[in-house]
Design an enzyme around this catalytic site. Structure first.
Site, PDB file in Angstrom:
ATOM      1  N   LYS A  66     139.619 110.946  46.352  1.00 29.53           N
ATOM      2  CA  LYS A  66     140.456 110.656  47.519  1.00 29.53           C
ATOM      3  C   LYS A  66     139.869 109.485  48.285  1.00 29.53           C
ATOM      4  CE  LYS A  66     137.354 112.313  50.649  1.00 29.53           C
ATOM      5  NZ  LYS A  66     136.667 111.487  51.679  1.00 29.53           N
ATOM      6  N   PRO A  95     132.101 108.557  41.339  1.00 25.24           N
ATOM      7  CA  PRO A  95     130.708 108.314  41.733  1.00 25.24           C
ATOM      8  C   PRO A  95     130.217 109.351  42.744  1.00 25.24           C
ATOM      9  CG  PRO A  95     132.005 106.285  41.832  1.00 25.24           C
ATOM     10  CD  PRO A  95     132.975 107.399  41.605  1.00 25.24           C
ATOM     11  N   GLY A 108     128.037 110.747  46.010  1.00 25.25           N
ATOM     12  CA  GLY A 108     127.619 110.256  47.313  1.00 25.25           C
ATOM     13  C   GLY A 108     128.374 109.031  47.747  1.00 25.25           C
ATOM     14  N   GLY A 110     131.728 109.026  49.178  1.00 24.00           N
ATOM     15  CA  GLY A 110     132.824 109.183  50.121  1.00 24.00           C
ATOM     16  C   GLY A 110     134.176 109.336  49.473  1.00 24.00           C
ATOM     17  N   GLY A 153     134.979 112.195  47.674  1.00 24.72           N
ATOM     18  CA  GLY A 153     135.320 113.614  47.618  1.00 24.72           C
ATOM     19  C   GLY A 153     135.130 114.275  46.276  1.00 24.72           C
ATOM     20  N   SER A 198     133.879 118.020  46.504  1.00 29.93           N
ATOM     21  CA  SER A 198     134.907 118.878  47.106  1.00 29.93           C
ATOM     22  C   SER A 198     136.084 119.064  46.156  1.00 29.93           C
ATOM     23  CB  SER A 198     135.390 118.268  48.422  1.00 29.93           C
ATOM     24  OG  SER A 198     134.369 118.265  49.389  1.00 29.93           O
ATOM     25  N   SER A 199     136.462 117.999  45.460  1.00 32.23           N
ATOM     26  CA  SER A 199     137.565 118.089  44.517  1.00 32.23           C
ATOM     27  C   SER A 199     137.213 118.999  43.348  1.00 32.23           C
ATOM     28  CB  SER A 199     137.922 116.684  44.012  1.00 32.23           C
ATOM     29  OG  SER A 199     139.082 116.710  43.212  1.00 32.23           O
ATOM     30  N   ASP A 245     136.517 119.040  53.253  1.00 33.78           N
ATOM     31  CA  ASP A 245     137.499 118.308  52.441  1.00 33.78           C
ATOM     32  C   ASP A 245     138.154 119.174  51.369  1.00 33.78           C
ATOM     33  OD1 ASP A 245     136.992 116.016  53.851  1.00 33.78           O
ATOM     34  OD2 ASP A 245     135.850 115.023  52.261  1.00 33.78           O
TER      35      ASP A 245
END
Length: 293
Positions: free
Chosen positions: A23, A106, A108, A110, A112, A115-116, A148
């Site tokens: 995201k 990748p 770290g 940002g 997500g 979380s995904s 997230d």
């Protein structure tokens, strides 16, 4: 950026491929800080067509195995295993699974990825174990793992508030993004602890964002601590002023109506900055996987 998952090997050969998309935070405002230390946010989540792929083989003995974990990731920090154990605990089922993850997002960055992966694990095991938990319950479990996670469970681009869990689906343009990820792993906790972080941004409305308002309040703190992010963001903004950071970084992005324009700028990037081009998506491929399962 359409992807064809690599074939799974060994016991995963016959298992179903479950996508876990990345995201972008198209903006990120920090509007307050709660008594429990969490921050109140406003953001707009949009998926992109870059995704990890997860495979699951159910087990009846309550055990979990995990392959494809990033090197050095401690088990207690592995959101895939934490999600699997959380849904087992919530359901009371004494079941397990062999889980394999093919990473493309990748770390770290940002975007997500963790979380995904957690959301996809919750959704997939709910189906494979025939638990029948409603989506609201899965999102509630997901929120205990990370702010997230609920947007990935819901699977629609969304205007997010609260700690990111109050979601309102939106339909927005799906441009092509040049995403640049300097080779550093940003600590989200470190950025939200930063004393200079803006914590009183006045809330805006969706119409304000469409009119061109919105920024990422975390950029200054991240750029101060990670020179590679600062340098790459400055480079991008010299060429496309609305370039922005996603989440707490390290990934930066610029939007283009035409893929060829994104490719032209990508060709100028210094070789030290990993990058890719992806298209925005208002609907997660996880929703299609649920329909096929």
């Amino acid at each position: 950026m359409t992807q064809t998952p690599m074939p799974a090997a060994g016991p995963f050969t016959a298992s179903f491929a479950w996508p876990a998309p990345a995201k972008l935070n198209l903006f990120l405002h920090v509007t307050g800080r709660r008594a429990d230390g969490y921050h109140e946010l406003q953001t707009l989540f949009q998926f992109i067509d870059l995704h990890d792929t997860l495979y699951f083989v159910p087990r009846g003995d309550g055990e979990f195995t995990r392959s494809g974990a990033p090197q050095g990731l401690a088990e207690q920090d592995d959101l895939v295993l934490r999600a699997a154990r959380a849904i087992r605990r919530a359901s009371g089922a004494n079941l397990g699974a062999d889980i394999r993850v093919e990473k493309r997002i990748p770390l770290g960055a940002g975007l997500g990825g963790g979380s995904s992966n957690a959301a996809t694990t919750l959704i997939a095991l709910n189906r494979l174990w025939n638990l029948g938990l409603p989506n609201d319950e899965i999102a509630r479990i997901g929120l205990s793992l990370g702010a997230d996670v609920p947007v990935f469970v819901r699977g629609l681009a969304a205007w997010g508030e609260g700690v990111g869990e109050r979601l309102r689906p939106v339909v927005i343009d799906e441009p092509h993004y040049l995403v640049v990820t300097p080779p550093v792993a940003v600590s989200t906790a470190e950025i939200f602890r930063a004393p200079e972080l803006t914590r009183d941004h006045q809330p805006i409305e969706f119409a304000d964002f469409i009119a061109g308002h919105g920024r990422n309040d975390c950029e200054a703190a991240t750029c101060a601590r990670y020179p590679a992010v600062r340098e790459a963001l400055a480079w991008l903004r010299e060429r496309t002023p609305r370039a922005r950071m996603s989440g707490t970084g390290a990934s930066l992005f610029a939007a283009f109506a035409q893929r060829s324009d994104a490719e032209a700028l990508a060709a100028q990037l210094p070789s030290a900055w990993p990058h890719f081009i992806a298209q925005g998506r208002n609907r997660s491929p996880l929703l299609d996987a649920i329909a096929r399962s």
